[in-house]
Each structure stands twice: as C-alpha cells, then as structure tokens.
Design an enzyme around this catalytic site. Structure first.
Site, PDB file in Angstrom:
ATOM      1  N   GLY A   9      29.405 -22.065  15.209  1.00  0.00           N
ATOM      2  CA  GLY A   9      30.398 -21.985  16.286  1.00  0.00           C
ATOM      3  C   GLY A   9      30.803 -23.365  16.763  1.00  0.00           C
ATOM      4  O   GLY A   9      30.990 -23.610  17.951  1.00  0.00           O
ATOM      5  N   GLY A  43      34.244 -24.130  18.889  1.00  0.00           N
ATOM      6  CA  GLY A  43      34.456 -23.619  20.244  1.00  0.00           C
ATOM      7  C   GLY A  43      34.419 -24.695  21.309  1.00  0.00           C
ATOM      8  O   GLY A  43      34.263 -25.886  21.024  1.00  0.00           O
ATOM      9  N   GLN A  44      34.547 -24.239  22.552  1.00  0.00           N
ATOM     10  CA  GLN A  44      34.637 -25.139  23.704  1.00  0.00           C
ATOM     11  C   GLN A  44      33.432 -26.077  23.782  1.00  0.00           C
ATOM     12  O   GLN A  44      33.581 -27.277  23.951  1.00  0.00           O
ATOM     13  CB  GLN A  44      34.728 -24.290  24.981  1.00  0.00           C
ATOM     14  CG  GLN A  44      34.993 -25.096  26.248  1.00  0.00           C
ATOM     15  CD  GLN A  44      34.869 -24.258  27.509  1.00  0.00           C
ATOM     16  OE1 GLN A  44      34.222 -23.219  27.517  1.00  0.00           O
ATOM     17  NE2 GLN A  44      35.477 -24.719  28.577  1.00  0.00           N
ATOM     18  N   ASP A  63      30.467 -17.392   8.692  1.00  0.00           N
ATOM     19  CA  ASP A  63      30.579 -16.235   9.583  1.00  0.00           C
ATOM     20  C   ASP A  63      29.215 -16.007  10.233  1.00  0.00           C
ATOM     21  O   ASP A  63      28.227 -15.746   9.543  1.00  0.00           O
ATOM     22  CB  ASP A  63      31.011 -15.015   8.768  1.00  0.00           C
ATOM     23  CG  ASP A  63      31.191 -13.760   9.630  1.00  0.00           C
ATOM     24  OD1 ASP A  63      30.820 -13.775  10.822  1.00  0.00           O
ATOM     25  OD2 ASP A  63      31.690 -12.753   9.088  1.00  0.00           O
ATOM     26  N   TYR A 121      30.216  -9.154  28.172  1.00  0.00           N
ATOM     27  CA  TYR A 121      29.628 -10.470  27.897  1.00  0.00           C
ATOM     28  C   TYR A 121      28.273 -10.598  28.588  1.00  0.00           C
ATOM     29  O   TYR A 121      27.275 -10.993  27.976  1.00  0.00           O
ATOM     30  CB  TYR A 121      30.592 -11.553  28.381  1.00  0.00           C
ATOM     31  CG  TYR A 121      30.138 -12.967  28.152  1.00  0.00           C
ATOM     32  CD1 TYR A 121      29.941 -13.462  26.867  1.00  0.00           C
ATOM     33  CD2 TYR A 121      29.947 -13.846  29.226  1.00  0.00           C
ATOM     34  CE1 TYR A 121      29.540 -14.770  26.653  1.00  0.00           C
ATOM     35  CE2 TYR A 121      29.554 -15.153  29.020  1.00  0.00           C
ATOM     36  CZ  TYR A 121      29.353 -15.609  27.735  1.00  0.00           C
ATOM     37  OH  TYR A 121      28.960 -16.913  27.523  1.00  0.00           O
ATOM     38  N   LYS A 153      24.540 -10.998  26.963  1.00  0.00           N
ATOM     39  CA  LYS A 153      23.698 -12.167  27.253  1.00  0.00           C
ATOM     40  C   LYS A 153      22.357 -11.754  27.864  1.00  0.00           C
ATOM     41  O   LYS A 153      21.314 -12.317  27.527  1.00  0.00           O
ATOM     42  CB  LYS A 153      24.438 -13.141  28.186  1.00  0.00           C
ATOM     43  CG  LYS A 153      25.575 -13.892  27.500  1.00  0.00           C
ATOM     44  CD  LYS A 153      25.082 -14.786  26.381  1.00  0.00           C
ATOM     45  CE  LYS A 153      26.174 -15.589  25.710  1.00  0.00           C
ATOM     46  NZ  LYS A 153      25.693 -16.338  24.539  1.00  0.00           N
TER      47      LYS A 153
END
Length: 315
Positions: free
Chosen positions: A9, A12-13, A53, A143, A147
């Site tokens: 990932g 991402g941010q 992935d 979400y 989590k």
C-alpha cells in the site's frame, strides 16, 4: 540479520511518505514498495517497486521470499468515507490483507509486522474526552468495525503464535504531499488546498466538530519508532492510542486566516458528519509515551504554516 522491508500500500496517503522516510534510514534498495497500481514517481524511481495485490497471499509470499523480507508494513486499506459506500469490499480488503501477513509471520516467513489501526475503532458510546487506552469500543462504521476486529486478531496472533505485530491508532492525518484519500478527517487537508485556490471552503462537517489530528511527519515518526522499540517495551499488542492535537473547523479556519485574512468557510454537513460525531474529540496516549517514548512535535499553527508554504507553488 539484515533488515529488508516491504511496504504494502505504498501509493496511499501514508505509504508514500513512509516509503521515502524508511529509504532514508535503511537505504533505497532495502525498502521494497508495493501497491495494486503504480505509485508516485519518487517512490517508483528511488528504489524497488512491485505491483502487488494485498489480497493475494501467494503473490505476497513470492515477494517476501524473493527479497528476503524481514519486516512488513501493511498500509493498504479502504478508508472510512469510501468504506461506507462499499462495505463488503472494504471488509474483504481490510481483513484479508491483514490475515495474509499475520499468517506469513505465523509461518516464520517474516519477523515483524506493522499494521495501522485508527480512532475509528471507537464509537458513539466511547468517552469523547481523553479517550482511554482501554475503553468501550462499539464502532458504527465499516472501517471502524474492521479496525477493531483487526486489533483483536493482532493480539490473538501475538498471544497464541508469538507473532511480533505492532500497531497504533492513527488520528486524522494531514500532509501536503498527497491528496485527501477518502477519510472523514480529510477536510483538514482539503481546506488548505481550497484556501489557496478559491479563498473559500465548503466544509462537510459543522463548525464545532472537534477531532484528534496529527501532522504526517509526526505520524511517520511514530510508525517507525514503535517498530524500532524493543519487543519487551511494546506492552500493548492490539494498538496504542496516539495523539498530537485536536481542533474543529472553526479553529483551523482561524489558523489559516492568520496567513490569508479574507479566507471564508461555509458549512454543509453530509453523511460524514455522523461518522465524525461517533469519534473521540481528545485522546489519552500516556501508554505510548511511557512504553516507547512517543512525543509529537507539530501543533496547529505550525502545521498551518508548513501546509500553506508547501502548497503555494501549486496555486
């Protein structure tokens, strides 16, 4: 044993900045970035990059073996606002990607995992002020549910199989380097862009919605520091509370107006207001400060100056 790191990932941010930070510490070729799509140029050109992935166990295992990976940072996830639109996709991504790396560690193929949790694990029944490390957790978003479940599985794999997994509950994260990524706290990124571009911002939260926030540089340091801590100092194996500052849209507007006096804000709350209302306003992170020496460095006004100075060139 030499450290070799895989970031899943990395587009991402957080992933983008984490990749560059870790490459600065360990060297470009010791940090393998990966994502389902290509990343920013700086990530692609500065070191190894693999299309990967997070849901594909065999593909992750192949990368782990071929690069002799020791540590995995699993940053792939679908964030709060986006996850509400695609609940089953979000659940599948957020949970199956975690099981993939937990099982690789259980099988002895990797030594250490970082997996990010979030303030989204808390819910409407959680104490809003100075939210304790251990408290009521009844999340009301997809979400948050994923989590909270992930935290329980991390702790289970640590207790049952000795997996060295570490986690922190990120507050809202603010950065000038990446665009907002579909989170409820992302208004606090977008507002700086709109201030410079239009001198005006229409906010999807109301003016008094106070939320815990953190400048990205502090979050990256926390992420790396919890991974550097001695195993015996990491006493919490679900996820550590983490805090820096809390503010509402009125307060961030006032901070921006110190630099752009005629900046205006309007309020048009949408479905994200309900998400934000379910989250804490301030966080008690004494455990992280005591166990592995966490401390934040950037406050609201300092962050505003950094954001505006760095984004000016775009507009």
């Amino acid at each position: 044993m030499k450290k070799r790191i895989l970031i899943i990932g990395a587009s991402g941010q957080i992933g983008t900045e984490l990749t560059m930070y870790l490459r600065g510490i360990y060297g470009n070729h010791k940090v393998i970035a990966s994502d389902i799509a290509e990343a920013a140029d700086e990530v692609m050109k500065s070191g190894p990059f693999e299309i990967l992935d997070a849901m594909d166990y065999d593909a992750i295992q192949d990368v782990v073996i071929s690069y002799e990976i020791t540590d995995v940072y699993l940053m792939a996830a679908m964030l709060s606002a986006t996850a509400e639109k695609f609940p089953m996709k979000a659940w599948d991504l957020n949970m199956n990607s975690l099981f993939n790396v937990l099982n690789l560690a259980k099988e002895g193929k990797i030594d250490k995992i970082f997996w990010p949790s979030s303030i989204a694990v808390f819910g409407p029944t959680t104490p809003k002020q100075d939210t304790p490390q251990q408290t009521i957790m009844e999340p009301s978003t997809v979400y948050g549910i994923s989590k909270q479940t992930g935290e329980r599985w991390c702790e289970y794999y640590h207790n049952k199989y000795g997996v060295d997994v570490r986690s922190i509950r990120y507050p809202g994260l603010i950065s000038y380097k990446t665009q907002p990524g579909g989170g409820t706290t992302d208004y606090a990124v977008d507002i700086y862009h709109k201030a410079l571009k239009h001198n005006k911002y229409i906010c999807f939260l109301n003016e008094e919605t106070t939320l815990p926030m953190m400048f990205m540089d502090d979050a990256i340091r926390a992420t790396v520091n919890v991974m550097l801590a001695a195993p015996e100092d990491v006493k919490i194996r679900n996820a550590y509370n983490l805090a820096a500052m809390s503010f509402n849209p009125q307060e961030i507007t006032a901070s921006i107006q110190k630099h752009i006096p005629d900046f205006k804000i309007e309020y048009n709350p949408d479905f994200r207001q309900e998400i934000a209302d379910s989250w804490p306003q301030t966080i008690d992170d004494k455990a992280a400060r005591k166990d592995w020496g966490w401390e934040h460095k950037v406050d609201l006004d300092e962050m505003t100056k950094i954001m505006l100075d760095n984004l000016k060139g775009e507009y």
